[in-house]
Design a protein around this motif. Structure first.
Motif, PDB file in Angstrom:
ATOM      1  N   ASN A 199       0.830  -1.205   0.000  1.00  0.00           N
ATOM      2  CA  ASN A 199       0.000   0.000   0.000  1.00  0.00           C
ATOM      3  C   ASN A 199       0.865   1.256   0.000  1.00  0.00           C
ATOM      4  N   ASP A 200       1.957   1.236   0.782  1.00  0.00           N
ATOM      5  CA  ASP A 200       2.886   2.374   0.791  1.00  0.00           C
ATOM      6  C   ASP A 200       3.508   2.568  -0.591  1.00  0.00           C
ATOM      7  N   THR A 250       0.889   4.049  -2.924  1.00  0.00           N
ATOM      8  CA  THR A 250       0.531   5.390  -2.451  1.00  0.00           C
ATOM      9  C   THR A 250       1.640   6.388  -2.733  1.00  0.00           C
ATOM     10  N   ILE A 259      -5.744  -1.242  -5.480  1.00  0.00           N
ATOM     11  CA  ILE A 259      -5.370   0.020  -4.831  1.00  0.00           C
ATOM     12  C   ILE A 259      -5.399   1.150  -5.854  1.00  0.00           C
ATOM     13  N   TYR A 314      -7.899   4.478  -5.688  1.00  0.00           N
ATOM     14  CA  TYR A 314      -7.430   5.863  -5.691  1.00  0.00           C
ATOM     15  C   TYR A 314      -7.926   6.633  -6.912  1.00  0.00           C
ATOM     16  N   SER A 360      -9.381   9.478  -0.516  1.00  0.00           N
ATOM     17  CA  SER A 360      -8.727   8.258  -0.049  1.00  0.00           C
ATOM     18  C   SER A 360      -7.235   8.299  -0.349  1.00  0.00           C
ATOM     19  N   ASN A 420      -5.537  10.955   2.011  1.00  0.00           N
ATOM     20  CA  ASN A 420      -5.400  10.477   3.390  1.00  0.00           C
ATOM     21  C   ASN A 420      -4.287   9.445   3.505  1.00  0.00           C
ATOM     22  N   SER A 421      -4.262   8.514   2.563  1.00  0.00           N
ATOM     23  CA  SER A 421      -3.233   7.472   2.590  1.00  0.00           C
ATOM     24  C   SER A 421      -1.853   8.050   2.326  1.00  0.00           C
ATOM     25  N   GLN A 427      -0.426   9.497   5.486  1.00  0.00           N
ATOM     26  CA  GLN A 427      -0.044   8.436   6.413  1.00  0.00           C
ATOM     27  C   GLN A 427       1.258   7.762   5.990  1.00  0.00           C
ATOM     28  N   SER A 428       1.397   7.507   4.692  1.00  0.00           N
ATOM     29  CA  SER A 428       2.623   6.853   4.206  1.00  0.00           C
ATOM     30  C   SER A 428       3.816   7.789   4.302  1.00  0.00           C
TER      31      SER A 428
END
Length: 333
Positions: free
Chosen positions: A190-191, A194, A290, A294, A300, A303-304, A307-308
């Protein structure tokens, strides 16, 4: 026999002692915090923003470049500003590593920011923290998300050019390679997807993708995953045997804005770099869902992304008494 009041006093004293010890330990480990400079340089974010806004007046790419600079710093030996060190008698600069030379830029803007910060708060703010702040502010000024930047890093007194040559994700990396490099830095799939969204703005040189246009993997043909119309556009920009330093927009849709169009471009097979399009292959892959998510939900992605970025900013920072606060980001004190 000890009285009740004496026993209570000792208990309180012991509790206070444990609290003090706990605070000292916490201080020595130097946990990052959002208000780290609250009492020592409360205007640091404003200073960084003012300098970036000035730079944007003549260089619309600078936000993307500062984000890339922070990313390339953190992925080498942690977020320690080692990438900013110039060559010296004891240092082989990471600036000259293959993934960085003639690619990573924005050093002069960081110099200007550091000079302005030093004028306001001498010897207080690290170059590593300036990179983290500059990345967030550059993204936000381009219309992207804002996140709470954790601060308190200190600067490395060493660099590692050889590690830079082997650690950084490359434009021609496969999805397997990309996952492996992110996993080595405790970053997940996910990172990967993202943070690759950082390619929603900025530029790349023809040299980094032109092999896809003419002789992909030695086949003598273009990369079959490239959208044919997009392929023709890129071939006009980067003719075979042409100037490899010519720049192409990483995002052909909104080149200077930070948004989710990077992902919708991948769905159309318009990923500029091979490492971009690898996130949306023709066969099943866990990255596809993913990308699809996006591409239809900007919030979404935003926000991600924040966080990443916070997670990446926590990669092996020097804190407490480690490292130093460089007075000049290009050299150790």
């Amino acid at each position: 026999m000890m009285s009740s009041s004496s026993s209570t006093s000792l208990t309180v004293a012991a509790a206070l002692l444990l609290l003090c010890v706990s605070m000292m330990i916490s201080g020595s480990t130097g946990q990052l915090s959002a208000n780290y400079y609250g009492h020592t340089c409360s205007t640091v974010a404003t200073i960084v923003q003012n300098q970036i806004q000035t730079a944007l007046q003549t260089d619309p790419r600078i936000g993307a470049s500062l984000l890339r600079l922070h990313f390339h710093d953190c992925f080498i030996q942690g977020c320690d500003a080692s990438i900013l060190l110039d060559d010296s008698a004891t240092i082989q600069s990471e600036k000259n590593a293959i993934p960085n030379i003639n690619s990573v830029r924005g050093y002069e803007v960081i110099d200007n920011i550091k000079s302005a910060v030093e004028s306001a708060c001498p010897g207080v703010v690290s170059c590593a923290d300036i990179l983290a702040l500059a990345a967030e502010i550059g993204v936000n000024l381009a219309g992207g998300p804002s996140w709470t930047v954790q601060l308190g890093r200190r600067d490395s007194t060493t660099a590692n050019q050889s590690l830079a040559n082997t650690t950084m994700p490359a434009p021609n990396d496969s999805l397997t390679d990309l996952k492996s490099k992110f996993s080595d830095r405790n970053m997940n799939t996910n990172d990967l997807v993202t943070l690759s969204g950082a390619h929603t703005f900025g530029r790349a040189r023809c040299l980094s993708f032109s092999y896809r246009l003419y002789n992909f993997n030695g086949t003598g043909n273009p990369d079959p995953t490239l959208n044919t119309t997009y392929l023709q556009t890129l071939q006009q920009l980067c003719p075979q045997g042409g100037n490899g330093s010519v720049l192409a927009n990483l995002d052909p849709t909104t080149s200077n804005g930070f948004d989710y169009h990077y992902y919708s471009n991948l769905q159309l097979n318009q990923g500029l770099l091979q490492s971009d399009q690898e996130l949306f292959p023709t066969s099943n892959a866990d990255t596809i869902s993913i990308v699809n998510g996006y591409s239809r939900d900007n919030n979404s992605f935003f926000n991600s992304f924040g966080q990443s970025m916070i997670k990446m900013g926590n990669l092996s920072p020097l804190t407490g008494s480690q490292g130093e606060i460089r007075l000049n980001c290009r050299q150790v004190n």
